[in-house]
Design an enzyme around this catalytic site. Structure first.
Site, PDB file in Angstrom:
ATOM      1  N   TYR A  52      -1.510  -0.898  10.445  1.00  0.00           N
ATOM      2  CA  TYR A  52      -1.641  -1.140   8.999  1.00  0.00           C
ATOM      3  C   TYR A  52      -0.415  -0.612   8.266  1.00  0.00           C
ATOM      4  O   TYR A  52       0.186  -1.304   7.446  1.00  0.00           O
ATOM      5  CB  TYR A  52      -2.908  -0.440   8.491  1.00  0.00           C
ATOM      6  CG  TYR A  52      -3.192  -0.654   7.014  1.00  0.00           C
ATOM      7  CD1 TYR A  52      -3.839  -1.797   6.575  1.00  0.00           C
ATOM      8  CD2 TYR A  52      -2.823   0.305   6.067  1.00  0.00           C
ATOM      9  CE1 TYR A  52      -4.122  -1.996   5.223  1.00  0.00           C
ATOM     10  CE2 TYR A  52      -3.102   0.119   4.719  1.00  0.00           C
ATOM     11  CZ  TYR A  52      -3.758  -1.033   4.305  1.00  0.00           C
ATOM     12  OH  TYR A  52      -4.026  -1.229   2.961  1.00  0.00           O
ATOM     13  N   LYS A  97       2.360  -2.856   6.140  1.00  0.00           N
ATOM     14  CA  LYS A  97       2.598  -2.702   4.702  1.00  0.00           C
ATOM     15  C   LYS A  97       4.058  -2.352   4.419  1.00  0.00           C
ATOM     16  O   LYS A  97       4.622  -2.761   3.400  1.00  0.00           O
ATOM     17  CB  LYS A  97       1.647  -1.661   4.115  1.00  0.00           C
ATOM     18  CG  LYS A  97       0.178  -2.093   4.153  1.00  0.00           C
ATOM     19  CD  LYS A  97      -0.069  -3.372   3.352  1.00  0.00           C
ATOM     20  CE  LYS A  97      -1.529  -3.762   3.298  1.00  0.00           C
ATOM     21  NZ  LYS A  97      -1.787  -4.959   2.483  1.00  0.00           N
ATOM     22  N   SER A 101       0.854  -1.187   0.000  1.00  0.00           N
ATOM     23  CA  SER A 101       0.000   0.000   0.000  1.00  0.00           C
ATOM     24  C   SER A 101       0.886   1.232   0.000  1.00  0.00           C
ATOM     25  O   SER A 101       2.028   1.181   0.483  1.00  0.00           O
ATOM     26  CB  SER A 101      -0.866   0.024   1.267  1.00  0.00           C
ATOM     27  OG  SER A 101      -1.488   1.273   1.426  1.00  0.00           O
TER      28      SER A 101
HETATM   29  N1  LIG Z   1      -8.846  -0.474  -0.920  1.00  0.00           N
HETATM   30  C1  LIG Z   1      -7.797   0.311  -0.871  1.00  0.00           C
HETATM   31  O1  LIG Z   1      -7.892   1.551  -0.944  1.00  0.00           O
HETATM   32  C2  LIG Z   1      -6.421  -0.294  -0.732  1.00  0.00           C
HETATM   33  C3  LIG Z   1      -5.299   0.542  -0.913  1.00  0.00           C
HETATM   34  C4  LIG Z   1      -4.032  -0.007  -0.779  1.00  0.00           C
HETATM   35  C5  LIG Z   1      -3.871  -1.350  -0.493  1.00  0.00           C
HETATM   36  N2  LIG Z   1      -4.964  -2.145  -0.320  1.00  0.00           N
HETATM   37  C6  LIG Z   1      -4.740  -3.557   0.001  1.00  0.00           C
HETATM   38  O2  LIG Z   1      -5.398  -4.360  -0.969  1.00  0.00           O
HETATM   39  C7  LIG Z   1      -5.783  -5.607  -0.379  1.00  0.00           C
HETATM   40  C8  LIG Z   1      -7.255  -5.851  -0.636  1.00  0.00           C
HETATM   41  O3  LIG Z   1      -8.003  -4.801  -0.046  1.00  0.00           O
HETATM   42  P1  LIG Z   1      -9.545  -4.530  -0.359  1.00  0.00           P
HETATM   43  O4  LIG Z   1      -9.715  -3.067  -0.276  1.00  0.00           O
HETATM   44  O5  LIG Z   1      -9.976  -5.265  -1.579  1.00  0.00           O
HETATM   45  O6  LIG Z   1     -10.203  -5.192   0.964  1.00  0.00           O
HETATM   46  P2  LIG Z   1     -11.600  -5.928   1.210  1.00  0.00           P
HETATM   47  O7  LIG Z   1     -11.840  -5.807   2.678  1.00  0.00           O
HETATM   48  O8  LIG Z   1     -12.643  -5.452   0.272  1.00  0.00           O
HETATM   49  O9  LIG Z   1     -11.253  -7.461   0.837  1.00  0.00           O
HETATM   50  C9  LIG Z   1     -10.337  -8.202   1.602  1.00  0.00           C
HETATM   51  C10 LIG Z   1     -10.619  -9.684   1.418  1.00  0.00           C
HETATM   52  O10 LIG Z   1      -9.639 -10.398   2.197  1.00  0.00           O
HETATM   53  C11 LIG Z   1     -10.295 -11.420   2.930  1.00  0.00           C
HETATM   54  N3  LIG Z   1      -9.536 -11.717   4.143  1.00  0.00           N
HETATM   55  C12 LIG Z   1      -9.343 -10.893   5.214  1.00  0.00           C
HETATM   56  N4  LIG Z   1      -8.616 -11.525   6.142  1.00  0.00           N
HETATM   57  C13 LIG Z   1      -8.330 -12.746   5.655  1.00  0.00           C
HETATM   58  C14 LIG Z   1      -7.615 -13.858   6.165  1.00  0.00           C
HETATM   59  N5  LIG Z   1      -7.057 -13.840   7.395  1.00  0.00           N
HETATM   60  N6  LIG Z   1      -7.495 -14.965   5.397  1.00  0.00           N
HETATM   61  C15 LIG Z   1      -8.079 -15.019   4.181  1.00  0.00           C
HETATM   62  N7  LIG Z   1      -8.787 -14.008   3.650  1.00  0.00           N
HETATM   63  C16 LIG Z   1      -8.911 -12.889   4.380  1.00  0.00           C
HETATM   64  C17 LIG Z   1     -11.678 -10.850   3.237  1.00  0.00           C
HETATM   65  O11 LIG Z   1     -12.609 -11.881   3.566  1.00  0.00           O
HETATM   66  C18 LIG Z   1     -11.996 -10.112   1.948  1.00  0.00           C
HETATM   67  O12 LIG Z   1     -12.629 -10.959   1.005  1.00  0.00           O
HETATM   68  C19 LIG Z   1      -5.433  -5.494   1.105  1.00  0.00           C
HETATM   69  O13 LIG Z   1      -4.179  -6.111   1.351  1.00  0.00           O
HETATM   70  C20 LIG Z   1      -5.339  -3.998   1.330  1.00  0.00           C
HETATM   71  O14 LIG Z   1      -4.500  -3.667   2.412  1.00  0.00           O
HETATM   72  C21 LIG Z   1      -6.238  -1.640  -0.435  1.00  0.00           C
END
Ligand SMILES: NC(=O)c1ccc[n+]([C@@H]2O[C@H](COP(=O)([O-])OP(=O)(O)OC[C@H]3O[C@@H](n4cnc5c(N)ncnc54)[C@H](O)[C@@H]3O)[C@@H](O)[C@H]2O)c1
Length: 213
Positions: free
Chosen positions: A161, A165, A146
């Site tokens: 968080y 990251k 991230s």
């Molecule tokens: N959305 C953003 O703005 C953003 C920005 C930068 C990085 N990210 C990163 O992208 C990735 C996905 O984020 P997102 O926004 O799609 O999140 P989200 O919450 O929509 O989806 C996350 C998914 O991970 C699954 N999950 C959570 N813990 C788990 C575990 N212990 N084992 C297996 N599955 C698990 C959840 O059930 C869910 O389906 C994350 O690593 C997040 O940190 C997101």
């Protein structure tokens, strides 16, 4: 043009946290470029629904329910992929969570849980997949970090968080250098804000915590 250049027909791709959000979108994109998909998530209802959507759209999908922090789930996941597809070519370490708790209020339990999911989970899945990729003498691991691994977003109270990251970025460099001679590439991506449930949670809770709101 892009579909020819990035053709991955027949390659096997494991995407963690693929029941929704970025993981689901990346699974679809990999499928569109020809990959056979292995979806891994702890949310079984979401997982089955994601798999149904993708298989209805014509993609080959295997679903694996499990928790990235549980070594038995992770080992079983890779074993099931090899049993079905006989190889594992691409891993997207995407599963992640966020807590928006001010540092002074964060419990040790909450801190450790986040580090377990966001950092240890990436290590466990990479290790299990890496062992198979070393045998195959090829592989490609993509870790979803991230921009919060590089900067401290203000006023978001999400120190665990951000630290996790930063750890993912560092782990990526270490694995890339350790495994390059096995022909395994390890890279990370640092997205900015994407409109998902995770980002919506941060926005809502930050408004509650912020004195600037
Ligand atoms: N959305 C953003 O703005 C953003 C920005 C930068 C990085 N990210 C990163 O992208 C990735 C996905 O984020 P997102 O926004 O799609 O999140 P989200 O919450 O929509 O989806 C996350 C998914 O991970 C699954 N999950 C959570 N813990 C788990 C575990 N212990 N084992 C297996 N599955 C698990 C959840 O059930 C869910 O389906 C994350 O690593 C997040 O940190 C997101």
């Amino acid at each position: 043009m892009a579909k020819t250049l990035f053709n991955i027909t027949g390659r096997v791709a494991l995407i963690t946290g693929s029941a929704r959000g970025l993981g689901f979108a990346m699974a679809r994109a990999l499928g569109e470029f020809g990959a056979r998909l292995a979806l891994f998530d702890m949310d079984n209802t979401g997982l089955q629904s994601a798999a149904k959507t993708l298989s209805t759209d014509g993609f080959e999908v295997l679903t694996l329910q499990g928790d990235v922090t549980n070594i038995n789930d992770v080992t079983k996941c890779v074993k099931n992929i090899i049993n079905k597809y006989n190889s594992l070519d691409i891993v997207v370490n995407n599963a992640g969570i966020v807590y928006t708790t001010p540092a002074e209020d964060m419990s040790l339990k909450e801190w450790q849980h986040l580090i377990d999911v966001n950092l240890t989970g990436v290590f466990l899945v990479s290790q299990a997949a890496g062992r198979q990729m070393i045998k195959q003498k090829s592989g490609n691991i993509i870790n979803i970090a991230s921009m919060s691994g590089i900067i401290a977003n203000f006023p978001h109270p999400q120190c665990s968080y951000n630290a996790s990251k930063a750890g993912v970025i560092s782990l990526t460099k270490s694995l890339a250098s350790e495994w390059a001679h096995h022909n395994i590439r390890v890279n990370s991506i640092s997205p900015g804000y994407m409109n998902t449930e995770l980002a919506a949670t941060v926005a809502k809770k930050t408004r509650l915590h912020s004195t600037m709101a």
